[in-house]
Design a protein around this motif. Structure first.
Motif, mmCIF file in Angstrom:
data_model
loop_
_atom_site.group_PDB
_atom_site.id
_atom_site.type_symbol
_atom_site.label_atom_id
_atom_site.label_comp_id
_atom_site.label_asym_id
_atom_site.label_seq_id
_atom_site.Cartn_x
_atom_site.Cartn_y
_atom_site.Cartn_z
ATOM 1 N N ALA A 148 4.649 3.980 2.685
ATOM 2 C CA ALA A 148 4.517 2.849 1.765
ATOM 3 C C ALA A 148 4.874 1.572 2.514
ATOM 4 O O ALA A 148 5.898 1.518 3.213
ATOM 5 N N HIS A 149 4.020 0.569 2.385
ATOM 6 C CA HIS A 149 4.310 -0.745 2.970
ATOM 7 C C HIS A 149 4.818 -1.644 1.857
ATOM 8 O O HIS A 149 4.140 -1.825 0.850
ATOM 9 N N SER A 173 0.844 -1.206 0.000
ATOM 10 C CA SER A 173 0.000 0.000 0.000
ATOM 11 C C SER A 173 0.872 1.246 0.000
ATOM 12 O O SER A 173 2.022 1.221 0.458
ATOM 13 N N THR A 174 0.311 2.337 -0.539
ATOM 14 C CA THR A 174 0.994 3.637 -0.528
ATOM 15 C C THR A 174 -0.043 4.697 -0.190
ATOM 16 O O THR A 174 -1.045 4.830 -0.905
ATOM 17 N N ASN A 175 0.146 5.400 0.908
ATOM 18 C CA ASN A 175 -0.836 6.396 1.364
ATOM 19 C C ASN A 175 -0.149 7.699 1.747
ATOM 20 O O ASN A 175 0.906 7.691 2.399
ATOM 21 N N MET A 180 8.013 0.191 -8.654
ATOM 22 C CA MET A 180 7.280 1.455 -8.736
ATOM 23 C C MET A 180 5.824 1.251 -8.346
ATOM 24 O O MET A 180 5.251 0.191 -8.609
ATOM 25 N N ASP A 181 5.237 2.276 -7.702
ATOM 26 C CA ASP A 181 3.822 2.236 -7.354
ATOM 27 C C ASP A 181 3.243 3.632 -7.639
ATOM 28 O O ASP A 181 3.957 4.623 -7.563
ATOM 29 N N SER A 182 1.961 3.655 -7.972
ATOM 30 C CA SER A 182 1.342 4.952 -8.186
ATOM 31 C C SER A 182 0.370 5.255 -7.038
ATOM 32 O O SER A 182 -0.180 4.334 -6.436
#
Lengths: 152, 150
Positions: free
Chosen positions: A66-67, A56-58, A147-149
Motif C-alpha cells: 500500500a502506498h 494505491s493498494t495492490n 481505510m482502503d478496499s
C-alpha cells in the motif's frame, strides 16, 4: 542610625526574603505544570495537523503493498520513543502482527528517516490473502485511522 | 536615644517576634495541609490531561467474547491492571478480561504511549441484530467508547 532603624530594616529584609522564596516556589511549580500542559497541547495540535491518504493498494502473490501519502502539515512518526513500530494494520478488521509488515519512506525530500508532508510511505505486508474483496485499515501512532478496499 | 527607649523598643520587638512565631506555628499546619491537597489535585488533573486512549477496532464473532484493540494516544504510561471494561454499560469482571500485547499474546502490565493492546473480554451474550457499545476506562477515569455490531 539608631537601633530601632536597624531592627526595622532587618524586619523588612526578612519579609522580602520570605516573599521572594514563596513567589519563586509558586512560580517553579507553575512553570513545571505549564510545561506538561504545553506538551499535551502540542500532541493535540499534531493530531489535528495529521492526515494521510491511500494512493494505491495492490496484492501480488503473498505480498500486499500500500502506498500512503502524508497529506497533512506535520511529520508523521513511524516508530515510538523506544523505536518500536507504532503503526497498526488490520486486514478485514483482523490485527496484522507487526513482525510481518515493513514501512519504507519512498520520496525522501527532507529528513531521510522521517515521513514528512507530501512524502509517501510504502507498507509491505507479507501475508496470504484469499480471493475476493477485502479492506485494509491503517492506524498511525497517534490513533488516526484510514481505510482502503482492494480485491485479490 | 536613651536606655528607656532602647529597652521599650527591645520589648516591643520581642513581643512582635513571639506573636509572629505563635501565628506561624498555628497556621503552618493548615498551610501545609492545604498546599499538599492542592498539589495532589494538580498532579491528578495533569495525569488526567496526559492520559488518552482510543479504541481502534472491536471483533465480536460469537456474541459473548470480544477482542478489543485500544491505543494509548496520550503522553504517559497507563497501568493496565487498573483498566475497566463495560459492554452495553454492564461491568465486565476483572477476571473476565485480559490485556495482551497483540503481537505476542503475552500479558502487559504497563501500557506505554503509542502502543496498541488487545483486550480479550468475555461478557454477557449480545444479540446479532442490534448495535452494541464497548467502553474501556483507565485507572484515572479517562475512557473511550466504540459502537459495533456483528
Amino acid at each position: 542610625m539608631g537601633f530601632s532603624t536597624i531592627v526595622a530594616w532587618m524586619g523588612v529584609f526578612l519579609v522580602l526574603m520570605i516573599a521572594t522564596v514563596s513567589l519563586m516556589t509558586i512560580y517553579n511549580t507553575h512553570i513545571s505544570d505549564m510545561n506538561e500542559i504545553y506538551a499535551y497541547e502540542k500532541e493535540v495540535g499534531d493530531r489535528h495537523r495529521t492526515n494521510f491518504e491511500f494512493s494505491s493498494t495492490n496484492y501480488v502473490s503473498g505480498n500486499l503493498e500500500a502506498h500512503i501519502k502524508n497529506s497533512g502539515s506535520t511529520t508523521i512518526k513511524l516508530t515510538d520513543e523506544r523505536d518500536n513500530k507504532c503503526f497498526d494494520v488490520y486486514i478485514d478488521g483482523e490485527w496484522v502482527n507487526q513482525s510481518v509488515f515493513s514501512t519504507d519512506i519512498m520520496n525522501k525530500t527532507w529528513s531521510p528517516l522521517l515521513w514528512d508532508p507530501e512524502e509517501s510511505v510504502n507498507i509491505s505486508i507479507n501475508k496470504t490473502i484469499d480471493a475476493g474483496a477485502h479492506t485494509l485499515s491503517v492506524i498511525d501512532c497517534g490513533g488516526i485511522k484510514k481505510m482502503d478496499s482492494f480485491s485479490v | 536615644m536613651g536606655a528607656d527607649t532602647i529597652a521599650s523598643t527591645l520589648l516591643l520587638f520581642i513581643a512582635v517576634m513571639v506573636m509572629t512565631t505563635a501565628t506561624v506555628i498555628v497556621l503552618s499546619e493548615y498551610v501545609t495541609k492545604t498546599s499538599f491537597a492542592v498539589k495532589n489535585k494538580q498532579a491528578h488533573m495533569i495525569a488526567q490531561i496526559e492520559t488518552n486512549i482510543e479504541i481502534t477496532n472491536v471483533n465480536c464473532s460469537n456474541g459473548n467474547w470480544s477482542r478489543v484493540y485500544a491505543k494509548n494516544i496520550g503522553t504517559t504510561d497507563i497501568d493496565a491492571n487498573y483498566l475497566e471494561v463495560y459492554v452495553d454499560n454492564e461491568w465486565v469482571k476483572n477476571s473476565s478480561f485480559q490485556v495482551l500485547d497483540p503481537n505476542t499474546n503475552t500479558n502487559i502490565g504497563l501500557w506505554s504511549p503509542r502502543k496498541t493492546v488487545l483486550i480479550n473480554a468475555t461478557h454477557q451474550n449480545l444479540s446479532r441484530d442490534s448495535t452494541h457499545q464497548i467502553k474501556v476506562t483507565t485507572g484515572n477515569a479517562v475512557s473511550d467508547s466504540y459502537l459495533f455490531s456483528f
